[in-house]
Each structure stands twice: as C-alpha cells, then as structure tokens.
Design an enzyme around this catalytic site. Sequence first.
Site, PDB file in Angstrom:
ATOM      1  N   TYR A 142       2.807 -32.143  25.581  1.00 27.28           N
ATOM      2  CA  TYR A 142       2.809 -30.740  25.998  1.00 27.28           C
ATOM      3  C   TYR A 142       3.510 -29.864  24.966  1.00 27.28           C
ATOM      4  O   TYR A 142       2.972 -28.841  24.512  1.00 27.28           O
ATOM      5  CB  TYR A 142       3.499 -30.602  27.357  1.00 27.28           C
ATOM      6  N   LYS A 146       1.877 -26.889  22.497  1.00 24.15           N
ATOM      7  CA  LYS A 146       2.280 -25.489  22.596  1.00 24.15           C
ATOM      8  C   LYS A 146       2.869 -24.980  21.276  1.00 24.15           C
ATOM      9  O   LYS A 146       2.724 -23.806  20.935  1.00 24.15           O
ATOM     10  CB  LYS A 146       3.285 -25.313  23.740  1.00 24.15           C
TER      11      LYS A 146
END
Length: 231
Positions: A142, A146
């Site tokens: 994740y 990002k």
Amino acid sequence: MERVALVTGAARGQGAAIVQRLRKDGFRVAACDVLPIDAPGDDVLALPLDVTSEDQWRAAVDATADRFGSLTTLVNNAGVLHRASLAAETPSGFEHSWRVNCLGPFLGIRAALDHLRHADGAAIVNTCSTGAIRPFPNHAAYGSSKWALRGLTQIAAAELAPSGIRVNAVFPGPVETPMLDAATQSRLSEKGRLGTPMEIVDAVAFLVSDHASFITGAELVVDGGQCLRIG
C-alpha cells in the site's frame, strides 16, 4: 462549459461523499466503481469501472462525454488498503495494490486527457495517503503504491501545466470509512480522532474549484496532525 467530473471508487465512503459534494457544487458527475451505485437524479451517471482496465476506462470516459457533453474534472479516488509484513507479502498481493492505487490513476489520466485538454479549468485530483509521507510497518504494498502515485501526480502536474490542466493530490490520514475495519478504527482513535469523509471531500472540492486556479502540483495533507506525531 458545464463542469463534469468523473469520480472513481464512488460507491461508498469517501467516494460517495465526493459525488454528493460535487453535485452540490453544480457538477454533473459520473460515479464509477466496481460495486453497484445508486445514482438518483439526472446529474449523476452510474458506471461500472475496474480502474485497472484500459478498455473500461475508455468506455467510462466515452459514456460520460456522451451523456454530459464534456469532461472537465477527474478524481482518482479508488484505492485498496492491503496490509502484510514483508515476510508474509505475496507478489500477487503487492502487484494488486500497485495496479489499483497507481496504474488505475495513470490509465484514468490517459483516458481523460483529450477531453481535459479542451476543457476550461480542467483539474485532476488524486487521492494519495499519509502512507506516502511517513512509513508504516506492514504496509509495503500500500505505502509504496501511494508513494508512486505521489510521484505520478508531480510528473503529471509538470507535464500537463502547458495544457492548462491542474493536477493535485490530497493525503488523507485515518478516516471513518469502510476501508478501515472497526478494530483498526478503534485502535487509531486512541491516538486522536479519525477524520470524516466530508473533511477530505472539502479538500477535494477546493482543489477542483476555481478557488484553486493557481494551484497545481500541490500536496494537501488532511490528517489531523498524524504526520506530526512520532510513533
């Protein structure tokens, strides 16, 4: 020219709140998601969209332009939160996070580009994360996806500025949405209150509005001070 926005991840939580706010601000909105969307009103078009599919992106953009006559705004809000330690992470889990969180916005920008080049006040907003500012353990997939989206936002802002297209990002901290399960929300709330979807939406609404007409490449952190804390 009427303001027309395409919003991804629009079926629930923050995405649904973005659709609600943009409608209130006078936008016509294409609300897109892999989940079913209830879209009452002539100013909303519900569309199925897997953001990792180039063909579905093309179809969604075409359907939006056919229905509303143009596309002036893109909000890349869809995302997945996937946690695993480095030892437990799998190539498929890692790749899926990257495909949704970074490839998806890239495909969206490409699909919308021709319409945005012809729009007055064209704007793109990418939903990034405080995970792209500070490291969180067990967030390799994740967090790195990002970070990549953060870089994509900056590059797109620089490249598209001559075309009059503004590209900015919001960096939400922990927010009360279905993305965070009840146990995680409870644990995070011990360190300070969680944000509400509308508090993130206010930032998005500002960045796509004429009030932000001289802002591009900005990183608007909306986290209640999470990034200021240590530990």
